[in-house]
Design a protein around this motif. Structure first.
Motif, PDB file in Angstrom:
ATOM      1  N   ASP A   1     -37.411  36.037 -17.820  1.00  0.00           N
ATOM      2  CA  ASP A   1     -37.805  36.112 -19.228  1.00  0.00           C
ATOM      3  C   ASP A   1     -36.953  35.102 -20.000  1.00  0.00           C
ATOM      4  O   ASP A   1     -35.812  35.381 -20.347  1.00  0.00           O
ATOM      5  CB  ASP A   1     -37.585  37.524 -19.750  1.00  0.00           C
ATOM      6  CG  ASP A   1     -37.972  37.687 -21.221  1.00  0.00           C
ATOM      7  OD1 ASP A   1     -38.231  36.660 -21.898  1.00  0.00           O
ATOM      8  OD2 ASP A   1     -38.006  38.833 -21.684  1.00  0.00           O
TER       9      ASP A   1
ATOM     10  N   PRO B   1     -29.150  40.861 -17.479  1.00  0.00           N
ATOM     11  CA  PRO B   1     -28.786  39.757 -18.381  1.00  0.00           C
ATOM     12  C   PRO B   1     -28.360  38.507 -17.611  1.00  0.00           C
ATOM     13  O   PRO B   1     -27.913  38.594 -16.463  1.00  0.00           O
ATOM     14  CB  PRO B   1     -27.609  40.334 -19.169  1.00  0.00           C
ATOM     15  CG  PRO B   1     -26.971  41.309 -18.234  1.00  0.00           C
ATOM     16  CD  PRO B   1     -28.115  41.913 -17.449  1.00  0.00           C
TER      17      PRO B   1
ATOM     18  N   ASP C   1     -37.300  33.893 -23.026  1.00  0.00           N
ATOM     19  CA  ASP C   1     -37.045  34.231 -24.428  1.00  0.00           C
ATOM     20  C   ASP C   1     -35.826  35.126 -24.592  1.00  0.00           C
ATOM     21  O   ASP C   1     -35.036  34.953 -25.515  1.00  0.00           O
ATOM     22  CB  ASP C   1     -38.269  34.898 -25.057  1.00  0.00           C
ATOM     23  CG  ASP C   1     -39.452  33.948 -25.190  1.00  0.00           C
ATOM     24  OD1 ASP C   1     -39.227  32.722 -25.261  1.00  0.00           O
ATOM     25  OD2 ASP C   1     -40.592  34.436 -25.221  1.00  0.00           O
ATOM     26  N   ASN C   2     -35.679  36.113 -23.700  1.00  0.00           N
ATOM     27  CA  ASN C   2     -34.556  37.047 -23.790  1.00  0.00           C
ATOM     28  C   ASN C   2     -33.419  36.708 -22.845  1.00  0.00           C
ATOM     29  O   ASN C   2     -32.401  37.413 -22.839  1.00  0.00           O
ATOM     30  CB  ASN C   2     -35.042  38.476 -23.518  1.00  0.00           C
ATOM     31  CG  ASN C   2     -35.964  38.973 -24.603  1.00  0.00           C
ATOM     32  OD1 ASN C   2     -35.705  38.762 -25.783  1.00  0.00           O
ATOM     33  ND2 ASN C   2     -37.039  39.613 -24.221  1.00  0.00           N
ATOM     34  N   ASN C   3     -33.604  35.661 -22.051  1.00  0.00           N
ATOM     35  CA  ASN C   3     -32.585  35.215 -21.094  1.00  0.00           C
ATOM     36  C   ASN C   3     -32.175  36.361 -20.156  1.00  0.00           C
ATOM     37  O   ASN C   3     -31.009  36.708 -20.043  1.00  0.00           O
ATOM     38  CB  ASN C   3     -31.366  34.629 -21.826  1.00  0.00           C
ATOM     39  CG  ASN C   3     -30.632  33.627 -20.967  1.00  0.00           C
ATOM     40  OD1 ASN C   3     -31.243  32.868 -20.225  1.00  0.00           O
ATOM     41  ND2 ASN C   3     -29.320  33.615 -21.054  1.00  0.00           N
ATOM     42  N   GLU C   4     -33.204  36.930 -19.511  1.00  0.00           N
ATOM     43  CA  GLU C   4     -32.999  38.059 -18.612  1.00  0.00           C
ATOM     44  C   GLU C   4     -33.886  37.911 -17.382  1.00  0.00           C
ATOM     45  O   GLU C   4     -34.895  37.207 -17.408  1.00  0.00           O
ATOM     46  CB  GLU C   4     -33.386  39.368 -19.300  1.00  0.00           C
ATOM     47  CG  GLU C   4     -32.557  39.724 -20.498  1.00  0.00           C
ATOM     48  CD  GLU C   4     -33.059  40.943 -21.225  1.00  0.00           C
ATOM     49  OE1 GLU C   4     -32.209  41.716 -21.681  1.00  0.00           O
ATOM     50  OE2 GLU C   4     -34.292  41.131 -21.350  1.00  0.00           O
TER      51      GLU C   4
ATOM     52  N   HIS D   1     -28.172  30.171 -24.180  1.00  0.00           N
ATOM     53  CA  HIS D   1     -29.148  30.304 -23.111  1.00  0.00           C
ATOM     54  C   HIS D   1     -28.959  29.152 -22.132  1.00  0.00           C
ATOM     55  O   HIS D   1     -29.665  28.161 -22.196  1.00  0.00           O
ATOM     56  CB  HIS D   1     -30.567  30.314 -23.677  1.00  0.00           C
ATOM     57  CG  HIS D   1     -30.869  31.522 -24.497  1.00  0.00           C
ATOM     58  ND1 HIS D   1     -31.264  32.712 -23.933  1.00  0.00           N
ATOM     59  CD2 HIS D   1     -30.818  31.744 -25.824  1.00  0.00           C
ATOM     60  CE1 HIS D   1     -31.455  33.603 -24.881  1.00  0.00           C
ATOM     61  NE2 HIS D   1     -31.182  33.040 -26.043  1.00  0.00           N
TER      62      HIS D   1
END
Length: 62
Positions: free
Chosen positions: A28, A44, A30-33, A5
């Motif tokens: 985001d 992504p 947490d999801n690296n998006e 990340h």
């Protein structure tokens, strides 16, 4: 191979918009998006670089 990340430049986040809707994106961590709620897509971020291609985005559920 594990995904890392990498941080995204905050100034870059301010100017990026969804290529489909031209609306602002939400980061985001947490999801690296980058999330486009209007388009229902999550773009992504790889090695700190947002991949702003609709074909690379994943569909998100509401």
């Amino acid at each position: 191979m594990t995904a890392t990340h990498s941080p995204v430049d905050p100034k870059l986040l301010e100017i990026l918009v969804c290529p489909v809707t031209k609306q602002a994106l939400e980061y985001d961590r947490d999801n690296n998006e980058l999330i486009s709620t209007k388009a229902g897509l999550a773009y992504p971020i790889r090695d700190g670089i947002p991949i702003m291609l609709p074909d690379e985005a994943r569909a998100i559920d509401d």
